[in-house]
Design a protein around this motif. Structure first.
Motif, mmCIF file in Angstrom:
data_model
loop_
_atom_site.group_PDB
_atom_site.id
_atom_site.type_symbol
_atom_site.label_atom_id
_atom_site.label_comp_id
_atom_site.label_asym_id
_atom_site.label_seq_id
_atom_site.Cartn_x
_atom_site.Cartn_y
_atom_site.Cartn_z
ATOM 1 N N ASP A 87 43.448 17.054 -59.941
ATOM 2 C CA ASP A 87 44.464 18.013 -59.493
ATOM 3 C C ASP A 87 44.936 18.039 -58.101
ATOM 4 N N ASN B 37 45.982 21.529 -57.006
ATOM 5 C CA ASN B 37 45.074 22.714 -57.225
ATOM 6 C C ASN B 37 43.546 22.577 -56.505
ATOM 7 N N THR C 199 41.292 20.277 -57.245
ATOM 8 C CA THR C 199 40.304 20.226 -58.312
ATOM 9 C C THR C 199 39.879 18.794 -58.769
#
Length: 121
Positions: free
Chosen positions: A72, A75, A77
């Protein structure tokens, strides 16, 4: 500064599943790839899987078809879904990030502290 925080390790029986997650609390703008390495006792650290900004993935032959890496970008991550785990997957798993600093033209490597994965009956 890049800081990688891993979660999701643990103990599981053969054939079981685990999901590892890693969050980068630093900048997202210089990141090239994120991924996972592992190191078993007495062995060298090895690549498990990584994923680029364009979401191109790369897997070790030993985990193809069993592990799935995802990212992601917004975000910051990266996750590793591990299915059909085997005793030989037992290792410390490290989150890895490679970034490129345009001003210097240099690439930098960053590592998380590691999370233990144990596969045993």
């Amino acid at each position: 500064q890049v800081q990688l925080a891993e979660s999701g390790g643990g103990a599981v029986q053969p054939g079981g599943s685990l999901r590892l997650s890693c969050v980068n609390s630093g900048s997202i703008f210089e990141v090239l790839t994120m991924g996972w390495y592992r190191q078993a006792p007495g062995k060298q650290r090895e690549l498990v899987a990584d994923i680029t900004n364009s979401l191109h993935t790369n897997y070790a032959d030993s985990v193809k078809g069993r592990f799935t890496i995802s990212r992601d970008i917004a975000n910051n991550t990266v996750a590793l879904q591990m299915n059909d785990l085997r005793p030989e997957d037992t290792a410390i798993y490290y989150c890895h990030l490679q970034r490129y600093v345009a001003v210097s033209g240099l690439k930098y490597e960053h590592w998380g502290q590691g999370t233990q994965v144990t596969v045993s009956s």
